[in-house]
Design a protein around this motif. Structure first.
Motif, mmCIF file in Angstrom:
data_model
loop_
_atom_site.group_PDB
_atom_site.id
_atom_site.type_symbol
_atom_site.label_atom_id
_atom_site.label_comp_id
_atom_site.label_asym_id
_atom_site.label_seq_id
_atom_site.Cartn_x
_atom_site.Cartn_y
_atom_site.Cartn_z
ATOM 1 N N GLY A 75 0.777 -1.237 -0.158
ATOM 2 C CA GLY A 75 -0.049 0.071 -0.107
ATOM 3 C C GLY A 75 0.837 1.151 0.055
ATOM 4 N N LYS A 76 0.441 2.311 0.543
ATOM 5 C CA LYS A 76 0.924 3.766 0.262
ATOM 6 C C LYS A 76 1.887 3.831 1.677
ATOM 7 C CE LYS A 76 -2.916 5.831 -1.758
ATOM 8 N NZ LYS A 76 -3.968 6.930 -1.906
ATOM 9 N N GLU A 77 1.908 3.099 2.618
ATOM 10 C CA GLU A 77 2.634 3.176 3.793
ATOM 11 C C GLU A 77 2.741 1.789 4.608
ATOM 12 O OE1 GLU A 77 0.633 4.573 7.577
ATOM 13 O OE2 GLU A 77 -0.821 5.443 6.130
ATOM 14 N N GLY A 78 4.004 1.865 5.329
ATOM 15 C CA GLY A 78 4.281 0.575 6.180
ATOM 16 C C GLY A 78 3.555 0.388 7.381
ATOM 17 N N MET A 79 3.290 -0.933 7.732
ATOM 18 C CA MET A 79 2.703 -1.541 8.808
ATOM 19 C C MET A 79 1.277 -1.142 8.535
ATOM 20 S SD MET A 79 4.912 -0.535 12.200
ATOM 21 C CE MET A 79 6.419 -1.431 12.256
ATOM 22 N N LYS A 80 0.860 -1.167 7.281
ATOM 23 C CA LYS A 80 -0.761 -1.128 6.811
ATOM 24 C C LYS A 80 -0.875 -1.684 5.472
ATOM 25 C CE LYS A 80 -4.479 2.181 6.772
ATOM 26 N NZ LYS A 80 -4.636 4.041 6.561
ATOM 27 N N GLY A 81 -2.215 -2.313 5.581
ATOM 28 C CA GLY A 81 -2.423 -3.181 4.247
ATOM 29 C C GLY A 81 -1.466 -4.462 4.024
ATOM 30 N N PHE A 82 -1.592 -5.058 2.752
ATOM 31 C CA PHE A 82 -1.238 -6.130 2.385
ATOM 32 C C PHE A 82 0.338 -6.151 2.352
ATOM 33 C CE2 PHE A 82 -5.532 -6.502 1.126
ATOM 34 C CZ PHE A 82 -5.920 -7.667 1.603
ATOM 35 N N TYR A 83 0.924 -7.230 2.729
ATOM 36 C CA TYR A 83 2.469 -7.458 2.622
ATOM 37 C C TYR A 83 2.829 -8.654 2.023
ATOM 38 C CZ TYR A 83 1.919 -9.762 7.107
ATOM 39 O OH TYR A 83 1.468 -10.514 7.991
ATOM 40 N N ILE A 84 4.113 -8.758 1.408
ATOM 41 C CA ILE A 84 4.756 -10.038 0.978
ATOM 42 C C ILE A 84 6.104 -10.019 2.076
ATOM 43 C CG2 ILE A 84 5.904 -11.243 -0.717
ATOM 44 C CD1 ILE A 84 4.387 -9.675 -2.812
ATOM 45 N N ALA A 85 6.247 -11.225 2.502
ATOM 46 C CA ALA A 85 7.257 -11.539 3.548
ATOM 47 C C ALA A 85 8.238 -12.829 3.191
ATOM 48 C CB ALA A 85 6.810 -11.487 4.806
ATOM 49 N N PRO A 86 9.485 -12.440 2.667
ATOM 50 C CA PRO A 86 10.424 -13.663 2.660
ATOM 51 C C PRO A 86 10.909 -13.590 4.036
ATOM 52 C CG PRO A 86 11.355 -11.669 1.669
ATOM 53 C CD PRO A 86 9.910 -11.319 2.054
ATOM 54 N N PHE A 87 11.093 -15.053 4.427
ATOM 55 C CA PHE A 87 11.660 -15.281 5.764
ATOM 56 C C PHE A 87 12.794 -16.609 5.851
ATOM 57 C CE2 PHE A 87 7.688 -17.760 5.288
ATOM 58 C CZ PHE A 87 8.099 -18.918 6.070
ATOM 59 N N LEU A 88 13.291 -16.501 6.834
ATOM 60 C CA LEU A 88 14.199 -17.669 7.369
ATOM 61 C C LEU A 88 13.568 -18.344 8.286
ATOM 62 C CD1 LEU A 88 17.765 -16.373 6.565
ATOM 63 C CD2 LEU A 88 16.505 -17.719 5.150
ATOM 64 N N ARG A 89 13.990 -19.720 8.781
ATOM 65 C CA ARG A 89 13.447 -20.151 9.895
ATOM 66 C C ARG A 89 14.037 -21.350 10.507
ATOM 67 N NH1 ARG A 89 7.366 -21.574 11.597
ATOM 68 N NH2 ARG A 89 7.461 -23.117 13.165
ATOM 69 N N TYR A 90 14.510 -21.235 11.758
ATOM 70 C CA TYR A 90 15.211 -22.011 12.516
ATOM 71 C C TYR A 90 14.200 -22.818 13.615
ATOM 72 C CZ TYR A 90 18.111 -24.171 16.178
ATOM 73 O OH TYR A 90 18.613 -25.108 17.213
ATOM 74 N N ASP A 91 14.268 -24.107 13.401
ATOM 75 C CA ASP A 91 13.525 -24.933 14.601
ATOM 76 C C ASP A 91 14.275 -26.006 15.272
ATOM 77 O OD1 ASP A 91 10.411 -24.552 13.807
ATOM 78 O OD2 ASP A 91 11.458 -24.632 11.944
#
Length: 211
Positions: A75-91
């Protein structure tokens, strides 16, 4: 705070910080105390192997995971609306797995203990909305990661040749999806090595406070 984690007795907390107008970094920590395998009915549907199910129903485990990610808001600003998030994970999973076998017409047990570490990378899609004042709702609709896992488990018990044969028979019937493992049964117990592919799903319904 990901309240969805409560369905599996998991404490799930995340911190997020803007680093650009529409980009943030976040880090999520999940901690589950020792318990039986969550959502065991779903596990039964996936595994569909009676030998494996008989063993898995008595497994006790605790779990920890750390998930850093970068969020790109659409959207027009961060922390609001839709997002795409690449991530790493350790379990990390600590496991107690009882293996039962028949010896002298009695049920005997050897319990295998140890931990498995998983490393994966993935992509998630979600959205965040402001509820009131500084309070926010954050939903990860879908996310998945893929990587590899490794670990060692062992159960110490003096075993004669007949007991070793019975345990091998029980282990031969034990099959799991995704994870690969090898085992060695000897006169001092059982050793198991886990090494192979690793997959995870990522979902969240979180309540946040902005400060």
């Amino acid at each position: 705070w990901n309240v969805l984690g409560l369905t599996s007795s998991t404490i799930s907390l995340q911190y997020e910080r803007l680093i650009a107008p529409k980009t943030s970094i976040a880090a999520n920590i999940n901690m589950m105390p020792k318990r039986s395998i969550p959502f065991f009915g779903t596990v039964e549907d996936i595994v569909k192997d009676t030998g494996a199910i008989d063993i898995l129903k008595d497994v006790k485990m605790n779990a920890f995971s750390f998930v850093p990610e970068v969020r790109f808001y659409l959207g027009k600003e961060g922390m609001k609306g839709f997002y795409i998030a690449p991530f790493l994970r350790y379990d990390r999973f600590a496991l107690d797995i009882p293996i039962d076998y028949i010896y002298n017409n009695q049920i005997e047990y050897v319990t295998i203990n140890g931990s498995v570490d998983g490393f994966s990378g993935g992509l998630a899609f979600g959205a965040q909305w402001r509820l009131a004042s500084q309070w926010y709702l954050d939903i990860t609709f879908v996310g998945a990661s893929y990587g590899f896992a490794s670990g060692e488990l062992s159960g110490k018990r003096t075993l004669n040749a007949e007991e070793q044969a019975e345990i091998r028979r029980a282990m031969n019937d034990f099959e799991l999806p995704v994870v690969d493992y090898t085992y060695n049964v000897h006169d001092q117990g059982v050793d198991v090595k886990v090494k192979g592919p690793w997959a995870n799903a990522k979902l969240a319904v979180a309540v946040g406070y902005r400060f």
